[in-house]
Design a protein around this motif. Structure first.
Motif, PDB file in Angstrom:
ATOM      1  N   ARG A 203       2.464  -2.309   1.356  1.00  9.66           N
ATOM      2  CA  ARG A 203       1.880  -1.753   2.587  1.00  9.66           C
ATOM      3  C   ARG A 203       1.137  -0.458   2.262  1.00  9.66           C
ATOM      4  NH1 ARG A 203       3.762   1.960   5.686  1.00  9.66           N
ATOM      5  NH2 ARG A 203       5.860   1.839   4.849  1.00  9.66           N
ATOM      6  N   ARG A 204       1.748   0.368   1.423  1.00  7.27           N
ATOM      7  CA  ARG A 204       1.108   1.648   1.054  1.00  7.27           C
ATOM      8  C   ARG A 204      -0.196   1.414   0.289  1.00  7.27           C
ATOM      9  NH1 ARG A 204       5.102   6.301   0.609  1.00  7.27           N
ATOM     10  NH2 ARG A 204       3.688   7.129  -0.951  1.00  7.27           N
ATOM     11  N   ILE A 205      -0.192   0.399  -0.574  1.00  9.77           N
ATOM     12  CA  ILE A 205      -1.403   0.103  -1.352  1.00  9.77           C
ATOM     13  C   ILE A 205      -2.527  -0.343  -0.407  1.00  9.77           C
ATOM     14  CG2 ILE A 205      -2.431  -1.460  -3.084  1.00  9.77           C
ATOM     15  CD1 ILE A 205       0.344  -1.481  -4.477  1.00  9.77           C
ATOM     16  N   ILE A 206      -2.167  -1.231   0.543  1.00  9.54           N
ATOM     17  CA  ILE A 206      -3.173  -1.747   1.487  1.00  9.54           C
ATOM     18  C   ILE A 206      -3.690  -0.619   2.385  1.00  9.54           C
ATOM     19  CG2 ILE A 206      -3.531  -3.316   3.454  1.00  9.54           C
ATOM     20  CD1 ILE A 206      -1.469  -5.205   2.012  1.00  9.54           C
ATOM     21  N   GLU A 207      -2.754   0.195   2.891  1.00  8.75           N
ATOM     22  CA  GLU A 207      -3.166   1.320   3.745  1.00  8.75           C
ATOM     23  C   GLU A 207      -4.099   2.258   2.990  1.00  8.75           C
ATOM     24  OE1 GLU A 207       0.789   1.581   6.643  1.00  8.75           O
ATOM     25  OE2 GLU A 207       0.486   3.085   5.065  1.00  8.75           O
ATOM     26  N   GLY A 208      -3.781   2.499   1.723  1.00  4.86           N
ATOM     27  CA  GLY A 208      -4.613   3.373   0.888  1.00  4.86           C
ATOM     28  C   GLY A 208      -6.018   2.815   0.766  1.00  4.86           C
ATOM     29  N   ARG A 209      -6.100   1.518   0.522  1.00  8.69           N
ATOM     30  CA  ARG A 209      -7.419   0.878   0.399  1.00  8.69           C
ATOM     31  C   ARG A 209      -8.195   1.004   1.713  1.00  8.69           C
ATOM     32  NH1 ARG A 209      -7.456  -5.349   0.307  1.00  8.69           N
ATOM     33  NH2 ARG A 209      -6.656  -4.815   2.364  1.00  8.69           N
ATOM     34  N   ASN A 210      -7.486   0.770   2.817  1.00 14.69           N
ATOM     35  CA  ASN A 210      -8.149   0.847   4.123  1.00 14.69           C
ATOM     36  C   ASN A 210      -8.670   2.246   4.429  1.00 14.69           C
ATOM     37  OD1 ASN A 210      -7.565  -1.825   4.324  1.00 14.69           O
ATOM     38  ND2 ASN A 210      -5.871  -1.595   5.780  1.00 14.69           N
ATOM     39  N   ARG A 211      -7.998   3.245   3.846  1.00  9.38           N
ATOM     40  CA  ARG A 211      -8.470   4.628   4.034  1.00  9.38           C
ATOM     41  C   ARG A 211      -9.588   4.987   3.064  1.00  9.38           C
ATOM     42  NH1 ARG A 211      -3.117   5.987   4.107  1.00  9.38           N
ATOM     43  NH2 ARG A 211      -3.334   6.865   2.025  1.00  9.38           N
ATOM     44  N   GLY A 212      -9.915   4.075   2.155  1.00 12.59           N
ATOM     45  CA  GLY A 212     -11.036   4.305   1.247  1.00 12.59           C
ATOM     46  C   GLY A 212     -10.647   4.597  -0.187  1.00 12.59           C
ATOM     47  N   LYS A 213      -9.349   4.442  -0.542  1.00 11.91           N
ATOM     48  CA  LYS A 213      -8.946   4.654  -1.943  1.00 11.91           C
ATOM     49  C   LYS A 213      -9.564   3.564  -2.815  1.00 11.91           C
ATOM     50  CE  LYS A 213      -4.429   6.902  -1.773  1.00 11.91           C
ATOM     51  NZ  LYS A 213      -3.943   7.785  -2.778  1.00 11.91           N
ATOM     52  N   SER A 214     -10.122   3.964  -3.951  1.00 11.74           N
ATOM     53  CA  SER A 214     -10.771   2.946  -4.781  1.00 11.74           C
ATOM     54  C   SER A 214      -9.833   2.393  -5.848  1.00 11.74           C
ATOM     55  CB  SER A 214     -12.027   3.526  -5.432  1.00 11.74           C
ATOM     56  OG  SER A 214     -11.687   4.688  -6.126  1.00 11.74           O
ATOM     57  N   SER A 215      -8.678   3.010  -6.014  1.00 10.51           N
ATOM     58  CA  SER A 215      -7.733   2.476  -6.997  1.00 10.51           C
ATOM     59  C   SER A 215      -6.325   2.930  -6.660  1.00 10.51           C
ATOM     60  CB  SER A 215      -8.086   2.986  -8.398  1.00 10.51           C
ATOM     61  OG  SER A 215      -7.877   4.385  -8.464  1.00 10.51           O
ATOM     62  N   SER A 216      -5.349   2.208  -7.212  1.00 10.04           N
ATOM     63  CA  SER A 216      -3.949   2.619  -7.044  1.00 10.04           C
ATOM     64  C   SER A 216      -3.243   2.532  -8.378  1.00 10.04           C
ATOM     65  CB  SER A 216      -3.238   1.694  -6.054  1.00 10.04           C
ATOM     66  OG  SER A 216      -3.644   1.971  -4.749  1.00 10.04           O
ATOM     67  N   ILE A 217      -2.479   3.568  -8.673  1.00  9.79           N
ATOM     68  CA  ILE A 217      -1.661   3.534  -9.897  1.00  9.79           C
ATOM     69  C   ILE A 217      -0.198   3.597  -9.490  1.00  9.79           C
ATOM     70  CG2 ILE A 217      -0.992   4.885 -11.933  1.00  9.79           C
ATOM     71  CD1 ILE A 217      -3.744   4.836 -12.769  1.00  9.79           C
TER      72      ILE A 217
END
Ligand code: ATP
Length: 319
Positions: A203-217
């Motif tokens: 959920r956090r990864i998806i929310e991050g993407r929706n806010r405009g994050k271009s990557s997740s580590i």
């Protein structure tokens, strides 16, 4: 005490050489003879012992690993192996011993102390999993090595707009994961001390993407799961391209940081001071930036305190 020995045991850690140097030079400074024992308790049983002097520890401060080599010895855990080890020490006239290693090595140090060989443990392990000390020798270097890797992986992850799981060391303690997660701005930290909540992570990864994050580590301590399995699950659940990187033994190598060299030097010095006063059965520690020592048995039974404050900080900053 006039004759002491020093050995490194268990997994190697950057800064062990600085600890050996401190033991040897402090002993020489105090007019003691000092013997280097090769290959941990294995070498002790086999009598792989040489006298060391000021010069034999020259130009080793910056080197990772351990010049004395290290090993694991099952024979040492047996009654017969233990007797052999004590006998070898008697033959060489070695009255006390410094054991640089992790908690397994300290169990060996405890056994030797019980058999009349005053032995002092110095915590050398990248995992930072020794309860009595706030920091172990090698931890700071490992954290910096992992951080360098995270920053490099971040470049490629951002370019491809992916999620990357980075598996770091830490079977029982998530310290490397928490410290590097904070320092590397990781979006998620998975550690053995906390239950794994995959849905929350996704959920956090998806929310991050929706806010405009271009990557997740995501930093994963090895004791919390397997990177390859998580890669598949996260990709399935988020629908985002996911990769896994297992850093492995790269985390153990490299030149020690200044912080590790200084810690190792202070601990090695303190260990010899104890032996000089005929005090054994102790583990050297750092608490509140003071070098102190504990009874080995007490040190081994102390529960490792989980750093909730740092973990919570990581959660806040990774939103
Ligand atoms: P690391 O944390 O890096 O793994 P460690 O010191 O905990 O380091 P171990 O492999 O657990 O590494 O222990 C090193 C050695 O200490 C063992 O190979 C063995 O010779 C000795 N040792 C471990 N446990 C005991 C024990 N219960 N009694 C006597 N000796 C022991």
């Amino acid at each position: 005490m006039k004759k002491i020995g020093v050995l490194t045991s268990g997994g190697d850690a950057p800064g062990m050489n600085a600890a050996i140097r401190a033991v040897v030079r402090t002993a020489v400074y105090k007019g003691m003879q000092v013997y280097g024992i090769r290959r941990g308790f294995n070498g002790l049983i086999n009598g792989e012992i040489d006298q060391m002097d000021v010069k034999s520890v020259g130009e080793i401060l910056h080197r990772g690993g351990t010049i004395l080599n290290t090993a694991r010895s099952d024979q040492f855990k047996t009654e017969q192996g233990m007797k052999k080890a004590v006998n070898v020490l008697k033959i060489f006239g070695i009255e006390g011993l410094v054991v640089i290693g992790g908690d397994g090595s300290f169990r060996g140090a405890l056994d030797l102390s019980k058999r009349g060989i005053p032995t002092v443990g110095v915590p050398g392990t990248i995992d930072n999993d020794i309860a009595c000390t706030e920091q172990t020798i090698g931890f700071d270097t490992a954290v910096n090595t992992v951080l360098e890797a995270i920053n490099k992986i971040r470049d490629t992850v951002t370019s491809h707009e992916r999620t990357n799981i980075i598996e770091v060391m830490g079977r029982h303690a998530g310290d490397i994961a928490i410290y590097t997660g904070i320092a590397g701005g990781a979006e998620g930290i998975l550690i053995p001390e906390m239950p794994l909540d995959i849905d929350n992570l996704c959920r956090r990864i998806i929310e991050g993407r929706n806010r405009g994050k271009s990557s997740s580590i995501i930093i994963l301590a090895e004791g919390a799961g397997k990177a390859m399995e998580l890669e598949r699950i996260i990709e399935e659940k988020t629908g985002m391209e996911t990769r896994a990187t297992v850093l492995g033994h790269i985390q153990r190598g490299g030149s020690p940081t200044a912080a590790d060299i200084i810690l190792a030097s202070r601990m090695g010095y303190h260990a010899v001071e104890l032996l000089q006063q005929n005090i054994g059965n102790r583990v050297v520690s750092i608490r509140g930036n003071r070098i102190v020592d504990n009874d080995i048995e007490e040190a081994l039974t102390m529960p490792k305190k989980f750093n909730q404050e740092l973990y919570d900080l990581a959660q806040v900053l990774s939103i």
